[in-house]
Write a protein that holds these residues in place. Structure first.
Motif, PDB file in Angstrom:
ATOM      1  N   GLU A   2      16.777  10.885  10.654  1.00  0.00           N
ATOM      2  CA  GLU A   2      16.543  11.149   9.235  1.00  0.00           C
ATOM      3  C   GLU A   2      16.350   9.812   8.516  1.00  0.00           C
ATOM      4  OE1 GLU A   2      19.309  14.055   7.615  1.00  0.00           O
ATOM      5  OE2 GLU A   2      19.229  12.927   5.741  1.00  0.00           O
ATOM      6  N   ILE A   3      15.294   9.722   7.746  1.00  0.00           N
ATOM      7  CA  ILE A   3      15.051   8.492   6.982  1.00  0.00           C
ATOM      8  C   ILE A   3      15.840   8.600   5.678  1.00  0.00           C
ATOM      9  CG2 ILE A   3      13.260   7.053   5.889  1.00  0.00           C
ATOM     10  CD1 ILE A   3      12.747   7.245   8.854  1.00  0.00           C
ATOM     11  N   ALA A   4      16.526   7.551   5.316  1.00  0.00           N
ATOM     12  CA  ALA A   4      17.383   7.583   4.121  1.00  0.00           C
ATOM     13  C   ALA A   4      16.568   7.906   2.862  1.00  0.00           C
ATOM     14  CB  ALA A   4      18.086   6.241   3.958  1.00  0.00           C
ATOM     15  N   ARG A   5      17.224   8.581   1.920  1.00  0.00           N
ATOM     16  CA  ARG A   5      16.542   8.971   0.668  1.00  0.00           C
ATOM     17  C   ARG A   5      15.990   7.760  -0.074  1.00  0.00           C
ATOM     18  NH1 ARG A   5      20.569  12.634   0.697  1.00  0.00           N
ATOM     19  NH2 ARG A   5      22.012  11.323  -0.485  1.00  0.00           N
ATOM     20  N   ARG A   6      16.713   6.650   0.074  1.00  0.00           N
ATOM     21  CA  ARG A   6      16.284   5.406  -0.579  1.00  0.00           C
ATOM     22  C   ARG A   6      14.807   5.097  -0.290  1.00  0.00           C
ATOM     23  NH1 ARG A   6      19.510   2.595   2.207  1.00  0.00           N
ATOM     24  NH2 ARG A   6      21.253   3.063   0.842  1.00  0.00           N
ATOM     25  N   MET A   7      14.421   5.360   0.962  1.00  0.00           N
ATOM     26  CA  MET A   7      13.056   5.039   1.373  1.00  0.00           C
ATOM     27  C   MET A   7      12.030   5.912   0.646  1.00  0.00           C
ATOM     28  SD  MET A   7      13.061   2.538   3.379  1.00  0.00           S
ATOM     29  CE  MET A   7      11.426   2.573   4.094  1.00  0.00           C
ATOM     30  N   GLN A   8      12.482   7.136   0.267  1.00  0.00           N
ATOM     31  CA  GLN A   8      11.534   8.032  -0.410  1.00  0.00           C
ATOM     32  C   GLN A   8      11.243   7.571  -1.837  1.00  0.00           C
ATOM     33  OE1 GLN A   8      13.541  11.735   0.114  1.00  0.00           O
ATOM     34  NE2 GLN A   8      13.410  11.519   2.342  1.00  0.00           N
ATOM     35  N   ARG A   9      12.094   6.701  -2.333  1.00  0.00           N
ATOM     36  CA  ARG A   9      11.866   6.202  -3.697  1.00  0.00           C
ATOM     37  C   ARG A   9      10.702   5.223  -3.748  1.00  0.00           C
ATOM     38  NH1 ARG A   9      17.375   4.287  -4.154  1.00  0.00           N
ATOM     39  NH2 ARG A   9      18.375   6.238  -3.695  1.00  0.00           N
ATOM     40  N   ILE A  10      10.408   4.619  -2.604  1.00  0.00           N
ATOM     41  CA  ILE A  10       9.309   3.648  -2.612  1.00  0.00           C
ATOM     42  C   ILE A  10       8.002   4.411  -2.808  1.00  0.00           C
ATOM     43  CG2 ILE A  10       8.121   1.870  -1.273  1.00  0.00           C
ATOM     44  CD1 ILE A  10      10.661   1.373   0.174  1.00  0.00           C
ATOM     45  N   PRO A  11       7.220   4.059  -3.813  1.00  0.00           N
ATOM     46  CA  PRO A  11       5.977   4.798  -4.038  1.00  0.00           C
ATOM     47  C   PRO A  11       5.039   4.633  -2.842  1.00  0.00           C
ATOM     48  CG  PRO A  11       6.179   2.904  -5.526  1.00  0.00           C
ATOM     49  CD  PRO A  11       7.431   2.961  -4.733  1.00  0.00           C
ATOM     50  N   PRO A  12       4.123   5.591  -2.669  1.00  0.00           N
ATOM     51  CA  PRO A  12       3.192   5.469  -1.537  1.00  0.00           C
ATOM     52  C   PRO A  12       2.441   4.141  -1.625  1.00  0.00           C
ATOM     53  CG  PRO A  12       2.523   7.220  -3.064  1.00  0.00           C
ATOM     54  CD  PRO A  12       3.865   6.746  -3.517  1.00  0.00           C
ATOM     55  N   TYR A  13       2.232   3.533  -0.503  1.00  0.00           N
ATOM     56  CA  TYR A  13       1.530   2.257  -0.451  1.00  0.00           C
ATOM     57  C   TYR A  13       0.050   2.545  -0.677  1.00  0.00           C
ATOM     58  CZ  TYR A  13      -0.190  -2.134   1.528  1.00  0.00           C
ATOM     59  OH  TYR A  13      -0.830  -3.326   1.734  1.00  0.00           O
ATOM     60  N   LEU A  14      -0.420   2.209  -1.888  1.00  0.00           N
ATOM     61  CA  LEU A  14      -1.748   2.669  -2.290  1.00  0.00           C
ATOM     62  C   LEU A  14      -2.883   2.015  -1.508  1.00  0.00           C
ATOM     63  CD1 LEU A  14      -1.111   3.034  -6.080  1.00  0.00           C
ATOM     64  CD2 LEU A  14      -1.761   4.841  -4.503  1.00  0.00           C
ATOM     65  N   PHE A  15      -2.552   0.902  -0.874  1.00  0.00           N
ATOM     66  CA  PHE A  15      -3.620   0.242  -0.123  1.00  0.00           C
ATOM     67  C   PHE A  15      -3.732   0.796   1.304  1.00  0.00           C
ATOM     68  CE2 PHE A  15      -2.053  -3.390  -2.906  1.00  0.00           C
ATOM     69  CZ  PHE A  15      -2.968  -3.118  -3.907  1.00  0.00           C
ATOM     70  N   ALA A  16      -2.737   1.655   1.691  1.00  0.00           N
ATOM     71  CA  ALA A  16      -2.669   2.076   3.096  1.00  0.00           C
ATOM     72  C   ALA A  16      -3.941   2.796   3.545  1.00  0.00           C
ATOM     73  CB  ALA A  16      -1.449   2.950   3.313  1.00  0.00           C
ATOM     74  N   ASP A  17      -4.413   3.733   2.704  1.00  0.00           N
ATOM     75  CA  ASP A  17      -5.566   4.513   3.101  1.00  0.00           C
ATOM     76  C   ASP A  17      -6.809   3.617   3.233  1.00  0.00           C
ATOM     77  OD1 ASP A  17      -6.754   6.964   3.749  1.00  0.00           O
ATOM     78  OD2 ASP A  17      -7.731   6.969   1.771  1.00  0.00           O
ATOM     79  N   LEU A  18      -6.924   2.695   2.247  1.00  0.00           N
ATOM     80  CA  LEU A  18      -8.065   1.766   2.298  1.00  0.00           C
ATOM     81  C   LEU A  18      -7.991   0.871   3.535  1.00  0.00           C
ATOM     82  CD1 LEU A  18      -8.639   0.348  -1.296  1.00  0.00           C
ATOM     83  CD2 LEU A  18     -10.260   1.589   0.128  1.00  0.00           C
ATOM     84  N   ASP A  19      -6.751   0.431   3.846  1.00  0.00           N
ATOM     85  CA  ASP A  19      -6.566  -0.417   5.032  1.00  0.00           C
ATOM     86  C   ASP A  19      -7.025   0.325   6.287  1.00  0.00           C
ATOM     87  OD1 ASP A  19      -5.571  -2.421   3.506  1.00  0.00           O
ATOM     88  OD2 ASP A  19      -3.460  -2.127   4.054  1.00  0.00           O
ATOM     89  N   ARG A  20      -6.647   1.606   6.338  1.00  0.00           N
ATOM     90  CA  ARG A  20      -7.039   2.430   7.498  1.00  0.00           C
ATOM     91  C   ARG A  20      -8.562   2.542   7.592  1.00  0.00           C
ATOM     92  NH1 ARG A  20      -2.486   5.414   6.797  1.00  0.00           N
ATOM     93  NH2 ARG A  20      -3.435   6.664   5.156  1.00  0.00           N
ATOM     94  N   ARG A  21      -9.176   2.803   6.435  1.00  0.00           N
ATOM     95  CA  ARG A  21     -10.640   2.947   6.452  1.00  0.00           C
ATOM     96  C   ARG A  21     -11.324   1.647   6.849  1.00  0.00           C
ATOM     97  NH1 ARG A  21     -12.877   6.679   1.698  1.00  0.00           N
ATOM     98  NH2 ARG A  21     -11.051   7.977   1.424  1.00  0.00           N
ATOM     99  N   ARG A  22     -10.742   0.546   6.345  1.00  0.00           N
ATOM    100  CA  ARG A  22     -11.322  -0.766   6.682  1.00  0.00           C
ATOM    101  C   ARG A  22     -11.254  -0.983   8.196  1.00  0.00           C
ATOM    102  NH1 ARG A  22      -8.476  -5.639   6.435  1.00  0.00           N
ATOM    103  NH2 ARG A  22      -6.954  -4.710   5.023  1.00  0.00           N
ATOM    104  N   ALA A  23     -10.084  -0.664   8.775  1.00  0.00           N
ATOM    105  CA  ALA A  23      -9.906  -0.842  10.216  1.00  0.00           C
ATOM    106  C   ALA A  23     -10.879   0.065  10.975  1.00  0.00           C
ATOM    107  CB  ALA A  23      -8.464  -0.537  10.607  1.00  0.00           C
ATOM    108  N   ALA A  24     -11.060   1.312  10.485  1.00  0.00           N
ATOM    109  CA  ALA A  24     -11.952   2.256  11.180  1.00  0.00           C
ATOM    110  C   ALA A  24     -13.393   1.754  11.122  1.00  0.00           C
ATOM    111  CB  ALA A  24     -11.835   3.638  10.554  1.00  0.00           C
ATOM    112  N   LEU A  25     -13.816   1.254   9.951  1.00  0.00           N
ATOM    113  CA  LEU A  25     -15.189   0.754   9.822  1.00  0.00           C
ATOM    114  C   LEU A  25     -15.414  -0.450  10.734  1.00  0.00           C
ATOM    115  CD1 LEU A  25     -15.736   1.038   5.953  1.00  0.00           C
ATOM    116  CD2 LEU A  25     -16.860   2.373   7.744  1.00  0.00           C
ATOM    117  N   LYS A  26     -14.388  -1.294  10.804  1.00  0.00           N
ATOM    118  CA  LYS A  26     -14.479  -2.473  11.676  1.00  0.00           C
ATOM    119  C   LYS A  26     -14.599  -2.052  13.128  1.00  0.00           C
ATOM    120  CE  LYS A  26     -12.366  -6.748  11.551  1.00  0.00           C
ATOM    121  NZ  LYS A  26     -11.226  -7.633  11.298  1.00  0.00           N
ATOM    122  N   ALA A  27     -13.768  -1.051  13.483  1.00  0.00           N
ATOM    123  CA  ALA A  27     -13.794  -0.562  14.867  1.00  0.00           C
ATOM    124  C   ALA A  27     -15.165   0.024  15.201  1.00  0.00           C
ATOM    125  CB  ALA A  27     -12.694   0.477  15.075  1.00  0.00           C
TER     126      ALA A  27
END
Ligand SMILES: Cc1ncc(COP(=O)(O)O)c(C=O)c1O
Length: 394
Positions: A2-27
């Motif tokens: 179980e991940i502690a509730r504290r971790m859920q307070r961190i807002p979603p990392y907004l760059f994550a999706d873009l980072d994924r797309r960047r990596a996919a385009l590079k690949a």
């Protein structure tokens, strides 16, 4: 698990999706130009590397370093402050080594914020101020930075009900992401405000040396009374092109520095003494390499800003930092525009929304890619986006 509730307070990392797309385009073989991240493209000056190599060969550096940092590094920091800002510091009580300034910033709310207390954070701002506050069960209160006020806060507009609950005021000038700068008059207002409401000011001066056209950003500690209410963080990351080395420091109010040091003795065991020896070489050695790097970024700033302006983008000329905070064409959100640039032109930029609600409507471009990559980025923008941008700008 179980991940502690504290971790859920961190807002979603907004760059994550873009980072994924960047990596996919590079690949998929796309040549992606990454101008999203503020990581200097120029190398660490040689004399600093030599100092590390020498120190690393000395077995005395192989043991645990002193918790608060080596005496030599703290003295070098005090000497640099005296020369650069005319501020006198006691290396024993008023200087603490950090494992990068991010480490210090992330731990500060644990020391000064009780559950339910407020930390004042810039919006837009470096995201760590808010997330670290949330991790400590505190409440980040977004202080607006707007273009009409040249990206400095209106301290008098902070509601009394918020000021009363605030324990920490995070400030950052020269500013990431807006490239705004502050003068001693603003710092003076902040000192008054902090005195009135008994708030600790945490000034993040990471970009103090990355400034152009002869401009020399001040230290918060130059403002009268600042040391009674505040601390200032610095980093060797940007000034000396040492992001990977993880070396920074905090200076100022001795009680606040001691309290942070006390927390840190329970978390880390300091930074490798040889890296601190390299830090001594950086702070006490020739400053010409810093000037050369800044001159290089200044020339790049001029070329890139002219190139973007010629495409119809309304790009202000930053006086400091290596960031361009660029208003986006109408009809896009910052995320949509960043996706558009990535997919149509293979250019990765940071969407403003990643820095807070008031970052919407902007993207951040970091001038830390080689000149030829910027030439190529402008060429691609002209080809793929010229019409979009100039149509929207009209
Ligand atoms: C405003 C600001 N503060 C602090 C940091 C962290 O720097 P470091 O941990 O490398 O010292 C950064 C890095 O981008 C930053 O932009």
């Amino acid at each position: 698990m179980e991940i502690a509730r504290r971790m859920q307070r961190i807002p979603p990392y907004l760059f994550a999706d873009l980072d994924r797309r960047r990596a996919a385009l590079k690949a998929r073989g796309m040549d992606v130009i990454n101008i999203a991240v503020g990581d200097p493209d120029l190398p660490t000056p040689d004399h600093i590397i030599e100092a590390l190599v020498r120190a690393a060969r000395d077995p005395a550096t192989h043991v645990y370093p002193p918790y608060a940092g080596t005496r030599a590094f703290r003295e070098a920091v005090a000497g640099w402050y005296a020369r650069r800002f005319g501020v006198t510091l006691d290396p024993e009580r008023e200087v603490l080594t950090l494992i990068g300034s991010k480490e210090g910033l992330a731990h500060i709310p644990w020391v000064f914020v009780n559950p339910g207390d407020v930390a004042l954070v810039s919006d837009p701002g470096y995201p760590v101020y808010a997330t670290a506050t949330l991790m400590a069960d505190g409440e980040p209160y977004p202080v607006p930075l707007v273009r009409e006020r040249a990206w400095v806060p209106d301290v008098s507009a902070i509601p009394e009900s918020v000021a009363r609950r605030a324990k920490v005021f995070f400030l950052n000038y020269p500013n990431n992401p807006t490239a705004g700068v502050a003068d001693l008059a603003l710092f003076g207002e902040v000192v008054e405000f902090a005195r009135r409401w008994n708030i600790l000011v945490v000034h993040d001066n990471t970009y103090s040396e990355i400034a152009y056209d002869g401009y020399r950003p001040p230290s918060f500690l130059q403002a009268p009374g600042a040391r009674q209410v505040g601390i200032e963080l610095h980093s060797l990351s940007k000034t000396f092109c040492m992001t990977g080395w993880r070396l920074g420091f905090v200076v100022g109010n001795g009680d606040a520095v001691a309290a942070l040091a006390s927390l840190k003795t329970n978390i880390d065991s300091g930074q490798f003494s040889a890296i601190q020896a390299a830090g001594v070489a950086a702070l006490t050695g020739p400053q010409e390499p810093v000037r050369e790097r800044v001159t290089h970024w200044q020339a790049r700033r001029d070329t890139v800003v002219s190139g973007l302006r010629a495409l119809g983008l309304d790009v202000p000329l930053p006086r400091a930092t290596f960031y361009l905070w660029v208003p986006i064409p109408a009809g896009f959100t910052s995320m949509k525009f960043a996706e558009h640039l990535l997919e149509k032109a293979g250019i990765a930029v940071a969407p403003g929304i990643g820095y807070g609600q008031r970052g919407e409507g902007y993207i951040r471009i970091s001038l830390t890619a080689p000149d030829e990559r910027f030439a190529e980025a402008i060429r691609r923008l002209r080809e793929h986006l010229g019409a979009t941008v100039s149509r929207a700008a009209r």
